[in-house]
Enzyme design. Sequence first.
Site, PDB file in Angstrom:
ATOM      1  N   THR A   9       0.839  -1.199   0.000  1.00  0.00           N
ATOM      2  CA  THR A   9       0.000   0.000   0.000  1.00  0.00           C
ATOM      3  C   THR A   9       0.871   1.245   0.000  1.00  0.00           C
ATOM      4  O   THR A   9       1.969   1.231   0.559  1.00  0.00           O
ATOM      5  CB  THR A   9      -0.935   0.034   1.228  1.00  0.00           C
ATOM      6  OG1 THR A   9      -1.667   1.277   1.212  1.00  0.00           O
ATOM      7  CG2 THR A   9      -0.179  -0.044   2.540  1.00  0.00           C
ATOM      8  N   ASN A  11      -0.634   4.025   1.111  1.00  0.00           N
ATOM      9  CA  ASN A  11      -1.398   4.849   2.050  1.00  0.00           C
ATOM     10  C   ASN A  11      -0.744   4.732   3.436  1.00  0.00           C
ATOM     11  O   ASN A  11      -0.823   3.680   4.075  1.00  0.00           O
ATOM     12  CB  ASN A  11      -2.853   4.354   2.078  1.00  0.00           C
ATOM     13  CG  ASN A  11      -3.726   5.158   3.021  1.00  0.00           C
ATOM     14  OD1 ASN A  11      -3.252   5.649   4.037  1.00  0.00           O
ATOM     15  ND2 ASN A  11      -4.999   5.271   2.695  1.00  0.00           N
ATOM     16  N   LYS A  14      -2.859   3.373   6.396  1.00  0.00           N
ATOM     17  CA  LYS A  14      -3.035   1.911   6.439  1.00  0.00           C
ATOM     18  C   LYS A  14      -1.786   1.255   7.022  1.00  0.00           C
ATOM     19  O   LYS A  14      -1.886   0.307   7.800  1.00  0.00           O
ATOM     20  CB  LYS A  14      -3.269   1.359   5.024  1.00  0.00           C
ATOM     21  CG  LYS A  14      -4.589   1.699   4.383  1.00  0.00           C
ATOM     22  CD  LYS A  14      -4.667   0.983   3.021  1.00  0.00           C
ATOM     23  CE  LYS A  14      -5.913   1.291   2.239  1.00  0.00           C
ATOM     24  NZ  LYS A  14      -5.906   0.634   0.912  1.00  0.00           N
ATOM     25  N   ASP A  70      -7.706  -3.422  -0.085  1.00  0.00           N
ATOM     26  CA  ASP A  70      -8.532  -2.495  -0.859  1.00  0.00           C
ATOM     27  C   ASP A  70      -9.789  -2.268  -0.041  1.00  0.00           C
ATOM     28  O   ASP A  70     -10.487  -3.205   0.348  1.00  0.00           O
ATOM     29  CB  ASP A  70      -8.888  -3.030  -2.244  1.00  0.00           C
ATOM     30  CG  ASP A  70      -9.350  -1.877  -3.128  1.00  0.00           C
ATOM     31  OD1 ASP A  70      -8.524  -0.999  -3.454  1.00  0.00           O
ATOM     32  OD2 ASP A  70     -10.549  -1.820  -3.480  1.00  0.00           O
ATOM     33  N   ASP A 160     -13.383   8.685   8.363  1.00  0.00           N
ATOM     34  CA  ASP A 160     -13.633   8.374   9.780  1.00  0.00           C
ATOM     35  C   ASP A 160     -14.460   9.441  10.519  1.00  0.00           C
ATOM     36  O   ASP A 160     -15.321   9.083  11.335  1.00  0.00           O
ATOM     37  CB  ASP A 160     -12.312   8.134  10.527  1.00  0.00           C
ATOM     38  CG  ASP A 160     -11.721   6.760  10.230  1.00  0.00           C
ATOM     39  OD1 ASP A 160     -12.457   5.899   9.721  1.00  0.00           O
ATOM     40  OD2 ASP A 160     -10.527   6.563  10.503  1.00  0.00           O
TER      41      ASP A 160
HETATM   42  P1  ITT Z   1      -3.485   1.907  -1.595  1.00  0.00           P
HETATM   43  O1  ITT Z   1      -4.352   1.545  -2.789  1.00  0.00           O
HETATM   44  O2  ITT Z   1      -2.100   2.256  -1.976  1.00  0.00           O
HETATM   45  O3  ITT Z   1      -3.563   0.867  -0.516  1.00  0.00           O
HETATM   46  P2  ITT Z   1      -5.537   3.936  -1.168  1.00  0.00           P
HETATM   47  O4  ITT Z   1      -5.770   4.942  -0.093  1.00  0.00           O
HETATM   48  O5  ITT Z   1      -5.671   4.407  -2.598  1.00  0.00           O
HETATM   49  O6  ITT Z   1      -4.096   3.259  -0.940  1.00  0.00           O
HETATM   50  P3  ITT Z   1      -7.832   2.236  -1.533  1.00  0.00           P
HETATM   51  O7  ITT Z   1      -7.785   2.271  -3.018  1.00  0.00           O
HETATM   52  O8  ITT Z   1      -8.103   0.925  -0.852  1.00  0.00           O
HETATM   53  O9  ITT Z   1      -6.459   2.721  -0.902  1.00  0.00           O
HETATM   54  O10 ITT Z   1      -8.891   3.333  -1.050  1.00  0.00           O
HETATM   55  C1  ITT Z   1      -9.242   3.363   0.284  1.00  0.00           C
HETATM   56  C2  ITT Z   1      -9.987   4.650   0.579  1.00  0.00           C
HETATM   57  O11 ITT Z   1     -11.168   4.340   1.321  1.00  0.00           O
HETATM   58  C3  ITT Z   1      -9.142   5.531   1.493  1.00  0.00           C
HETATM   59  O12 ITT Z   1      -8.316   6.405   0.749  1.00  0.00           O
HETATM   60  C4  ITT Z   1     -10.215   6.232   2.303  1.00  0.00           C
HETATM   61  O13 ITT Z   1     -10.753   7.307   1.565  1.00  0.00           O
HETATM   62  C5  ITT Z   1     -11.285   5.156   2.442  1.00  0.00           C
HETATM   63  N1  ITT Z   1     -11.019   4.336   3.647  1.00  0.00           N
HETATM   64  C6  ITT Z   1     -10.551   3.057   3.683  1.00  0.00           C
HETATM   65  N2  ITT Z   1     -10.372   2.644   4.940  1.00  0.00           N
HETATM   66  C7  ITT Z   1     -10.715   3.675   5.717  1.00  0.00           C
HETATM   67  C8  ITT Z   1     -10.715   3.880   7.104  1.00  0.00           C
HETATM   68  O14 ITT Z   1     -10.274   2.942   7.940  1.00  0.00           O
HETATM   69  N3  ITT Z   1     -11.142   5.044   7.563  1.00  0.00           N
HETATM   70  C9  ITT Z   1     -11.563   6.014   6.729  1.00  0.00           C
HETATM   71  N4  ITT Z   1     -11.572   5.933   5.416  1.00  0.00           N
HETATM   72  C10 ITT Z   1     -11.145   4.758   4.891  1.00  0.00           C
END
Ligand code: ITT
Length: 201
Positions: A9, A11, A14, A70, A160
């Site tokens: 990831t 992010n 995460k 994801d 959140d």
């Molecule tokens: P990676 O693909 O590199 O892992 P990303 O942030 O783009 O990073 P995703 O495509 O899985 O990841 O999108 C997840 C989005 O969903 C994240 O950016 C948040 O906007 C939301 N999200 C996921 N988990 C969350 C959480 O625990 N709390 C709040 N928002 C969340």
Amino acid sequence: MKKSLLLATNNPNKVVEVKRMLGERIEVVTPSSYPDISEPVEDGSTFLENAKLKAEHYALRTGMPALADDSGLVIDSLGGAPGIYSARYAETPQARIDRVLKEMSTITNPALRSARFVCAMALVIPSKTDSQAASCIAVVGTVEGQIIDTMRGNSGFGYDPIFYLPSFNKTMAELSMEEKNAISHRGKALATMQLLMYSAI
Ligand code: ITT
């Protein structure tokens, strides 16, 4: 010897949550250690497809077991939006929240503001020989809540502050990281994944 895992990831939020849950048992490496590897294209049509393609992307290029997440917010009254597009619903985290609140501004009955966070997690273990296929373990975790019409709390990330948990009378952003990990979509997915993955990596 300590086992290693590539956390697939980009992010940082995460990374912090998952590292806290994994503890010291596993050495966690992130894509920042591999600047030459491009980011995967998330063109799957489900959370599970995207989790698998992200894990496979990094596992095949690094030779390491790769764990991808994801995740996103699924809002019933918006037909499941933002869903797999949660990270791309607007330019910034604040603009994404503003868009959701605007789209839900006419829905005042809390019962009609139901939503869930979903997390699909995939672990891909590359093959040791060319004749062997890579293996994959995938799990899903969810947490139910409601979208409130103002932001509350400063912890966590993303959506959140508007994700309200009636049983806590708090938003996800009002929970400590330990509390969030104990009940969140990501925490549940990782708990299941941990039961399955130690003998595999
Ligand atoms: P990676 O693909 O590199 O892992 P990303 O942030 O783009 O990073 P995703 O495509 O899985 O990841 O999108 C997840 C989005 O969903 C994240 O950016 C948040 O906007 C939301 N999200 C996921 N988990 C969350 C959480 O625990 N709390 C709040 N928002 C969340």
